[in-house]
Design a protein around this motif. Structure first.
Motif, PDB file in Angstrom:
ATOM      1  N   GLY A 162       1.254  -1.296  -0.128  1.00  0.00           N
ATOM      2  CA  GLY A 162      -0.240   0.241  -0.152  1.00  0.00           C
ATOM      3  C   GLY A 162       0.761   1.185  -0.076  1.00  0.00           C
ATOM      4  N   PRO A 163       0.406   1.875  -0.392  1.00  0.00           N
ATOM      5  CA  PRO A 163       0.946   4.060  -0.473  1.00  0.00           C
ATOM      6  C   PRO A 163       1.993   4.422   0.336  1.00  0.00           C
ATOM      7  N   LEU A 164       0.954   4.114   1.544  1.00  0.00           N
ATOM      8  CA  LEU A 164       1.285   4.736   3.265  1.00  0.00           C
ATOM      9  C   LEU A 164       2.327   3.586   3.473  1.00  0.00           C
ATOM     10  N   THR A 165       2.016   2.444   3.555  1.00  0.00           N
ATOM     11  CA  THR A 165       2.943   1.136   3.977  1.00  0.00           C
ATOM     12  C   THR A 165       5.020   2.089   3.569  1.00  0.00           C
ATOM     13  N   TYR A 166       4.257   1.701   1.806  1.00  0.00           N
ATOM     14  CA  TYR A 166       5.701   1.818   1.097  1.00  0.00           C
ATOM     15  C   TYR A 166       6.053   3.222   1.245  1.00  0.00           C
ATOM     16  N   LEU A 167       5.297   4.113   1.819  1.00  0.00           N
ATOM     17  CA  LEU A 167       6.190   5.241   2.083  1.00  0.00           C
ATOM     18  C   LEU A 167       7.172   5.400   3.184  1.00  0.00           C
ATOM     19  N   TRP A 168       6.374   5.011   4.888  1.00  0.00           N
ATOM     20  CA  TRP A 168       6.887   4.487   5.975  1.00  0.00           C
ATOM     21  C   TRP A 168       8.168   3.965   5.510  1.00  0.00           C
ATOM     22  N   LEU A 169       8.097   2.800   5.274  1.00  0.00           N
ATOM     23  CA  LEU A 169       9.181   1.826   4.961  1.00  0.00           C
ATOM     24  C   LEU A 169      10.453   2.051   4.176  1.00  0.00           C
ATOM     25  N   GLY A 170      10.713   4.184   3.180  1.00  0.00           N
ATOM     26  CA  GLY A 170      11.809   4.544   3.018  1.00  0.00           C
ATOM     27  C   GLY A 170      12.486   5.585   3.975  1.00  0.00           C
ATOM     28  N   ARG A 171      13.165   5.627   3.506  1.00  0.00           N
ATOM     29  CA  ARG A 171      13.964   7.178   4.227  1.00  0.00           C
ATOM     30  C   ARG A 171      13.948   8.211   3.684  1.00  0.00           C
ATOM     31  N   SER A 172      14.072   9.271   4.049  1.00  0.00           N
ATOM     32  CA  SER A 172      14.205  10.014   2.992  1.00  0.00           C
ATOM     33  C   SER A 172      15.101  11.036   3.821  1.00  0.00           C
ATOM     34  N   GLY A 173      15.361  12.749   3.711  1.00  0.00           N
ATOM     35  CA  GLY A 173      15.573  13.997   4.446  1.00  0.00           C
ATOM     36  C   GLY A 173      14.805  14.632   4.022  1.00  0.00           C
ATOM     37  N   ALA A 174      13.648  14.278   3.610  1.00  0.00           N
ATOM     38  CA  ALA A 174      12.176  15.468   3.594  1.00  0.00           C
ATOM     39  C   ALA A 174      11.595  14.491   4.382  1.00  0.00           C
ATOM     40  N   ASP A 175      10.119  15.111   4.094  1.00  0.00           N
ATOM     41  CA  ASP A 175       9.172  14.765   5.189  1.00  0.00           C
ATOM     42  C   ASP A 175       8.864  13.539   4.383  1.00  0.00           C
ATOM     43  N   ARG A 176       8.379  12.175   4.656  1.00  0.00           N
ATOM     44  CA  ARG A 176       8.296  11.291   3.335  1.00  0.00           C
ATOM     45  C   ARG A 176       6.493  10.487   3.476  1.00  0.00           C
ATOM     46  N   LEU A 177       5.633  11.654   4.169  1.00  0.00           N
ATOM     47  CA  LEU A 177       4.552  11.713   4.698  1.00  0.00           C
ATOM     48  C   LEU A 177       3.671  12.629   3.268  1.00  0.00           C
ATOM     49  N   GLY A 178       4.918  13.595   3.182  1.00  0.00           N
ATOM     50  CA  GLY A 178       4.810  14.541   2.336  1.00  0.00           C
ATOM     51  C   GLY A 178       5.409  14.475   1.001  1.00  0.00           C
ATOM     52  N   GLU A 214       1.581   7.692  14.215  1.00  0.00           N
ATOM     53  CA  GLU A 214       1.268   9.034  14.970  1.00  0.00           C
ATOM     54  C   GLU A 214       0.353   9.321  14.098  1.00  0.00           C
ATOM     55  N   GLU A 215      -0.375  10.570  14.399  1.00  0.00           N
ATOM     56  CA  GLU A 215      -2.000  10.653  13.994  1.00  0.00           C
ATOM     57  C   GLU A 215      -1.447  11.163  12.618  1.00  0.00           C
ATOM     58  N   ARG A 216      -0.875  11.490  11.994  1.00  0.00           N
ATOM     59  CA  ARG A 216      -0.764  12.057  10.924  1.00  0.00           C
ATOM     60  C   ARG A 216      -0.566  11.169   9.988  1.00  0.00           C
ATOM     61  N   TRP A 217      -0.234   9.943  10.573  1.00  0.00           N
ATOM     62  CA  TRP A 217       0.013   8.441   9.110  1.00  0.00           C
ATOM     63  C   TRP A 217      -1.650   8.201   9.237  1.00  0.00           C
ATOM     64  N   ARG A 218      -2.074   7.850  10.741  1.00  0.00           N
ATOM     65  CA  ARG A 218      -3.355   7.285  10.622  1.00  0.00           C
ATOM     66  C   ARG A 218      -4.280   8.617   9.756  1.00  0.00           C
ATOM     67  N   GLN A 219      -4.602   9.044   9.949  1.00  0.00           N
ATOM     68  CA  GLN A 219      -5.861  10.958   8.995  1.00  0.00           C
ATOM     69  C   GLN A 219      -5.155  10.755   7.733  1.00  0.00           C
ATOM     70  N   ALA A 220      -4.203  10.240   7.464  1.00  0.00           N
ATOM     71  CA  ALA A 220      -3.867  10.067   6.169  1.00  0.00           C
ATOM     72  C   ALA A 220      -4.856   8.456   4.536  1.00  0.00           C
ATOM     73  N   PHE A 221      -4.909   7.758   6.469  1.00  0.00           N
ATOM     74  CA  PHE A 221      -6.055   7.081   5.418  1.00  0.00           C
ATOM     75  C   PHE A 221      -6.896   7.550   4.708  1.00  0.00           C
ATOM     76  N   ALA A 222      -7.788   8.095   5.695  1.00  0.00           N
ATOM     77  CA  ALA A 222      -9.837   7.839   4.982  1.00  0.00           C
ATOM     78  C   ALA A 222      -8.775   8.595   3.495  1.00  0.00           C
TER      79      ALA A 222
END
Length: 751
Positions: A162-178, A214-222
């Protein structure tokens, strides 16, 4: 009637066909077309096994040449800049450059970072994002596999991370959720492509719903899944596994998906909650067969539990394994030499398909399945008795008291050089081991071969100029399996292989009873090696937590109880090594992190007994005996307190693939590691040989954050899987780099 399916199937082949083909291709012995043929045959066999077991769909997209996360990185155009220089001509070789740093074509390059997949021993390749990341879609491989399955008459159910798990698995100098708004349109486009290919269901894995988000990750699902909703698209099965959902359960079932899978093995108490949370018509998939162990499922108990659910849900109830079967061996039928009384207790991946089929038929017919009398796994760790025995079993002297006594005994220079333990397992050595097991050579001849291998390893290390030597572990097939074979209480298999990463497979022993040490396991070889040199030789042991976590555990007693049994056996081994004159004993715990429960609220109970068992193994050694440990790629920041609590005199860690980022947790200062540390300064998982100048630069960077008197110099991990030619050059460059930096430090001190 309830339907059956699985989340994924092993991709190495029933007899490791893919492993052998990959390694032949990397050596230039197999063409790409021949490799593709092996891959196609493995997929065909996997799909046929699922069809024969009556599964509703065959899972497509779970096959990978190296890693499923890497598949997604290439599908969405996540290729770090360094891989665009000297790129290979073919997608396949570019794929292997990202995975290994080298392929038959294209320039060598630093490979992608690697870390553990949640709490398993599987390693995935970490996606590398940057702030300007642009995603592109190249789904040719997945659409081709869908078409391939259809052409062979198999109904496909593609699986995506899923898109959220894929981003969560990565690393970044910036905000992954962004990065999510840039990625979601490509997921939507991919789902449309799959719809056009006639796909009815798509499995979309979001295991991070089992974490403390984190709450912002939870809120991103819907919002994310609302954007993926299409009237004409395939139906979505949201798959979670490895952990209870807890506060995220209502969230998972509220998403606009047509089905949700939960891990009913890890979270049986959430079944009723899931039934209550599901929307009208929403499929509930229950993982009732353990995808991470090899014991047969107690089907009679599940039949009783599921019968009222099937009456209520009908074909909206799907039955599955708890997670992908990637974490289990392939087929018990390949175990020709396993005694019948052991075979009848076990189920590999193929047999787990049959268990689903049996359970489905029993629910449909109402005919009661016979119970096997096996008790259920304990609901709690039941650690009270274990902790009572472990309490106050620490070394009585502090590190500050031990360190000068150890230096006086060992007389090591600043920046001492060593290796992690194993040296290359040559073709001749593997042949000799096979000949011994088949009776072609005697035990005496086998031991003579091992002594020759050990003597050669010691000779090479002395020529290279290493400061602390190892015996090379020539006698060991695997760092856990070897000890399982020496201890009572284990079942040993001939073909119980499981993928660890890429072509690397391990064969976990099976804990079947109480564990005891009938006799010393390593003392003979360590004593022999020490007798060949005046330099210190490390005694090498695998720690109790790693033996437990890299074995298939019992399900009738708490894991902590098995761990304590292993610790008792290893404690005796440690004392025997010390009595044999071994001054440095390394007790490896690379699996400490992966045994950590995924929920933070459960960490304390685990670490109480896991750390306690490690310290118990070395609690009675003299202060002048130096204790080392080793840990593999992991997120160390979250468990630093536990690592410090181990109180090993020296810890070595894998860090080179992370560009030493993992070192931040161990740097001196508050919260860092207070004792001595050896960050791996070159990557042993890649065939690339590090240049001396590169290693000098890394060491200079290290001495800026770690006091030189506490810094060791070593590779990332053991050298078992490498070739002697590359090992010799790499270690020579490492030793020379250490000498250069050591000399510079001495000049500064004099000045």
């Amino acid at each position: 009637m309830a339907k059956t399916h699985i989340l994924g199937y092993p991709r190495i082949g029933a007899r490791r066909e893919l492993k052998r083909a990959l390694e032949s291709y990397w050596r230039g012995e197999l063409s790409s077309s021949q490799l593709y043929e092996v891959g196609a045959a493995v997929r065909r066999d996997n799909w046929r096994a699922q069809e024969q077991a009556g599964l509703e769909f065959v899972t497509v997209g779970d096959f990978a040449w190296y890693d499923q996360v890497l598949n997604h990185s290439l599908m969405f155009g996540v290729v770090p800049q360094r891989f665009t220089r000297g790129a290979a001509d073919t997608k396949l070789d570019q794929y292997f450059r990202l995975a290994r740093g080298r392929a038959p074509a294209g320039e060598p390059v630093a490979a992608s970072a690697m870390t553990k997949w949640f709490d398993t021993n599987y390693h995935y390749l970490v996606p590398e994002f940057d702030a300007t990341q642009e995603f592109t879609l190249d789904s040719e491989w997945l659409l081709a596999e869908v078409a391939e399955a259809r052409a062979q008459g198999f109904p496909p159910k593609p699986v995506l991370i899923g898109p959220l798990t894929y981003l969560w698995l990565g690393r970044s100098g910036a905000d992954r959720l962004g990065l999510l708004p840039r990625l979601l349109p490509l997921y939507r486009e991919l789902l449309q492509q799959l719809a056009e290919a006639g796909v009815e269901w798509v499995q979309i894995d979001e295991p991070i719903l089992g974490l403390d988000l984190e709450e912002r990750w939870r809120q991103a699902f819907a919002a994310s899944y609302e954007q993926l909703r299409t009237d004409a698209g395939p139906q979505l099965l949201l798959a979670t596994y490895f952990s209870p959902l807890r506060e995220n359960l209502p969230l998972a079932f509220s998403l606009p998906v047509q089905g949700v899978h939960i891990d009913a093995v890890r979270a049986p108490g959430e079944i009723d909650l899931a039934v209550a949370a599901r929307s009208q018509g929403q499929v509930l998939s229950l993982g009732v067969v353990n995808g991470r162990n090899v014991w047969r499922t107690e089907l009679a108990g599940w039949q009783q539990r599921l019968e009222p659910l099937e009456r209520e849900l009908g074909d909206a109830l799907w039955l599955s394994a708890s997670c992908s079967l990637l974490h289990c061996p392939v087929d018990l039928e390949t175990e020709a030499d396993l005694p019948a009384e052991q075979r009848q207790r076990l189920a590999y991946s193929r047999q787990k398909l049959e268990e689903l089929q049996t359970l489905q038929a029993a629910l449909a017919s109402g005919q009661l399945l016979p119970g096997d009398g096996k008790s259920e796994s304990p609901d709690t760790h039941g650690d009270t008795g274990v902790l009572a025995e472990l309490r106050d079993s620490w070394r009585p002297q502090s590190y500050a008291e031990r360190a000068p006594l150890q230096q006086q005994r060992l007389q090591l220079p600043v920046l001492p050089t060593t290796t992690i333990g194993s040296f290359p397992q040559t073709g001749l050595l593997r042949q000799v081991r096979r000949q011994f097991r088949t009776g072609e050579i005697s035990e005496q001849e086998y031991r003579q071969h091992l002594r020759a291998e050990i003597a050669e390893a010691v000779r090479r290390q002395e020529i290279l100029g290493l400061d602390v030597l190892v015996h090379g572990e020539a006698e060991r097939n695997d760092m856990v399996e070897y000890f399982g074979e020496q201890l009572d209480g284990f079942i040993h298999t001939g073909n119980g292989w499981v993928q660890s990463y890429g072509s690397r497979c391990v064969k976990p022993p099976i804990i079947a009873g109480d564990i005891r040490r009938p006799q010393p396991m390593t003392v003979e070889w360590s004593r022999y090696a020490q007798g060949l040199t005046k330099k210190p030789v490390k005694g090498m042991l695998t720690g109790p937590v790693t033996i437990l976590n890299w074995s298939f555990p019992r399900e009738d007693i708490p894991r902590s109880a098995s761990c304590l049994q292993i610790a008792r056996a290893l404690r005796d081994e440690v004392l025997d090594l010390e009595a044999a004159g071994i001054g440095i004993i390394q007790i490896d715990e690379p699996a400490l992190r992966e045994g950590v429960p995924l929920r933070e609220s459960d960490h304390g109970a685990y670490f109480d007994w896991a750390v306690g068992c490690f310290r118990y193994t070395c609690s009675a050694v003299r202060p002048e005996t130096q204790v080392h440990t080793h840990m593999c790629y992991s997120n160390f920041n979250t468990i630093m307190d536990a690592i410090v609590a181990l109180d090993a005199d020296v810890i070595t860690i894998e860090s080179a693939r992370s560009d030493l980022r993992l070192l931040e947790a161990f740097a001196s200062g508050d919260g860092g590691y207070p004792n001595e540390i050896g960050p791996g300064i070159y990557d042993i998982h890649s065939p690339n040989v590090p240049e001396r100048a590169e290693l000098v630069a890394r060491l200079r960077k290290l001495v800026e954050v770690i006091p030189a008197k506490k810094l060791w110099v070593n590779p990332d991990c053991g050298l078992k899987t490498r070739e002697w030619a590359e090992v010799g050059t790499s270690l020579l460059n490492m030793v020379e780099a250490a000498r250069e930096v050591r000399t510079a430090l001495e000049i500064v001190d004099i000045a």
